[in-house]
Design an enzyme around this catalytic site. Sequence first.
Site, PDB file in Angstrom:
ATOM      1  N   ARG A 228       0.851  -1.180   0.000  1.00 51.47           N
ATOM      2  CA  ARG A 228       0.000   0.000   0.000  1.00 51.47           C
ATOM      3  C   ARG A 228       0.893   1.239   0.000  1.00 51.47           C
ATOM      4  O   ARG A 228       1.917   1.278   0.686  1.00 51.47           O
ATOM      5  CB  ARG A 228      -0.895   0.017   1.260  1.00 51.47           C
ATOM      6  CG  ARG A 228      -2.058  -0.970   1.199  1.00 51.47           C
ATOM      7  CD  ARG A 228      -3.115  -0.512   0.193  1.00 51.47           C
ATOM      8  NE  ARG A 228      -4.254  -1.391   0.061  1.00 51.47           N
ATOM      9  CZ  ARG A 228      -4.481  -2.176  -0.994  1.00 51.47           C
ATOM     10  NH1 ARG A 228      -3.618  -2.229  -1.993  1.00 51.47           N
ATOM     11  NH2 ARG A 228      -5.583  -2.896  -1.056  1.00 51.47           N
ATOM     12  N   HIS A 276       0.424  -0.451 -10.249  1.00 56.76           N
ATOM     13  CA  HIS A 276      -0.502  -1.281  -9.462  1.00 56.76           C
ATOM     14  C   HIS A 276      -0.890  -2.548 -10.227  1.00 56.76           C
ATOM     15  O   HIS A 276      -2.074  -2.825 -10.447  1.00 56.76           O
ATOM     16  CB  HIS A 276      -1.753  -0.495  -9.056  1.00 56.76           C
ATOM     17  CG  HIS A 276      -2.386  -1.053  -7.796  1.00 56.76           C
ATOM     18  ND1 HIS A 276      -2.953  -0.252  -6.832  1.00 56.76           N
ATOM     19  CD2 HIS A 276      -2.529  -2.329  -7.351  1.00 56.76           C
ATOM     20  CE1 HIS A 276      -3.423  -1.016  -5.856  1.00 56.76           C
ATOM     21  NE2 HIS A 276      -3.169  -2.273  -6.149  1.00 56.76           N
TER      22      HIS A 276
END
Lengths: 313, 313
Positions: A228, A276
């Site tokens: 994250r 991502h």
Amino acid sequence: MPLTVFFAAGPNLWPEYEGPLPAALAKAGIAARIVTEAPADPASVDYIVFAPTGIISDFTPYTRAKAVLNLWAGVERIVGNATLTQPLCRMVDPGLTEGMVEYVTGHVLRHHLGMDTHIHGQDGVWRNDTIPPLARERRVTILGLGELGAAAAQALVALNFPVTGWSRTARDVPGVRCLSGAEGLAQALRGAQIVVTLLPNTPATQNVLNGDTLALLAPGAFVINPGRGALIDDQALIAALDSGQIAHATLDVFRTEPLPADHPFWAHPKVTVTPHIAADTRPETAAHVIAENIRRGEAGEPFLHLVDRTAGY
Amino acid sequence: MPLTVFFAAGPNLWPEYEGPLPAALAKAGIAARIVTEAPADPASVDYIVFAPTGIISDFTPYTRAKAVLNLWAGVERIVGNATLTQPLCRMVDPGLTEGMVEYVTGHVLRHHLGMDTHIHGQDGVWRNDTIPPLARERRVTILGLGELGAAAAQALVALNFPVTGWSRTARDVPGVRCLSGAEGLAQALRGAQIVVTLLPNTPATQNVLNGDTLALLAPGAFVINPGRGALIDDQALIAALDSGQIAHATLDVFRTEPLPADHPFWAHPKVTVTPHIAADTRPETAAHVIAENIRRGEAGEPFLHLVDRTAGY
């Protein structure tokens, strides 16, 4: 009477699940009607399939819903929703885990082997005077020993890397030196040559890599963050890259995504940005996890991957 | 009376073995005198430690030598030496095997994950619309199932790659689809998406990757050669790269080393050159293999890694 499953994860995701989800439900022996728009009678809904990009934010009207089944592993954008009183389940998708293990193993080996020099440097000069160390001489630390961290740690152990793992609460992963708690964190980071961050995003984990903790690593260490964005203090990382304390950072997640075009990470020569892609939920495998949780809900069995609201994951 | 071990591998290598070799001999309980220059009486030598870069080429005077112990895995530069009548042993060094497994696994994952795009391409554009396939969907073929090929194959199997292995004579490697012989070769290459060449260099293996065999691979396949330069027809490879049949080649070994500065591989955008670093003999571990073979020779036990002169490896 068939169950009503509300696919509230949004119209972007529905085409990916339109085939796999009914198939997985049928295979699990569940008779269900899937709706993709908020029904006129919210109390008719038995299960909600959700994603943070989804089409509802108020769970109050779904009085009969037995669970909210998240399609993502991370739940930080939903766990604090005060209207959510139903059980919330994270997605732990075997396809996602496999993809994450491949990303982590690949980038750890890339930095371990010093591949970038050869990928960038076709200058006609033969330099074979330095033998790289073996994996067994390269200390890797993984922050986070959940499903993903533990799987990545074990893949690295299989390749002979000495792996230290750290988690908030004590875990035991075969072959991995497992540490926990605040003192364990410093111990896990001290002298590490490659650090992989796979913690959930909670108030307790934000900026876990900051100026102080980056200074504990071996000089010239590598940072890989497929977890994250909030786990890393961006400015502290850039300072550590500029000082040479960190040799390179490979980052897949960011505080703002897409990473803004003017963010310094893009242009920094010691940063690799991946968009991502480290681990995506794979509809083919994720649909079976959803179906299994619905089966469990109907059979009165405990849900898989139930979120602890207090811990935040 | 102590044995006489002639370290004929040359003065460049001696500093690396000066510590480990006496230590390994002592640990194996072998009383030995090591000489690093051709002795006045060649018939006094019991064992010759050798490398193709070494200081002798005529083995005739070493009438008492019980074995020539090569420090390299490849023996193509010595196996044809007509003066060599003593048993010849290859080096199979656990450190070398580990290094090779790391190189192969790392570069397979690099191509599988499409890393180069991100390593090269920091242009500020977020492109996350393509999910790469999982390893289990990526077909890898390894040519050569000796010590190195088998170890690399098993590491890739552990990462879920479906691996096909091919060898001259039939082998059995757990988890690997093993093929052999001429017909097996075409079958092993047909549709492969990543090919790794780990065959010895013999008249039978030269140019095993040529225009015909490269055409069998899946369009856009990747080639990784950490084995021997002669395994690949260089011109055919360049043609296949230019046509797009091969997307990229990562080459660690070449017909001429160092690779000449004007060789087209250096400048080719679809070729990664690494300077014969995939696997180095590690003196710390190799010295124990030498000592073990001397112990075996003295005990009348069969040598490890004895070369079959007919097969050439």
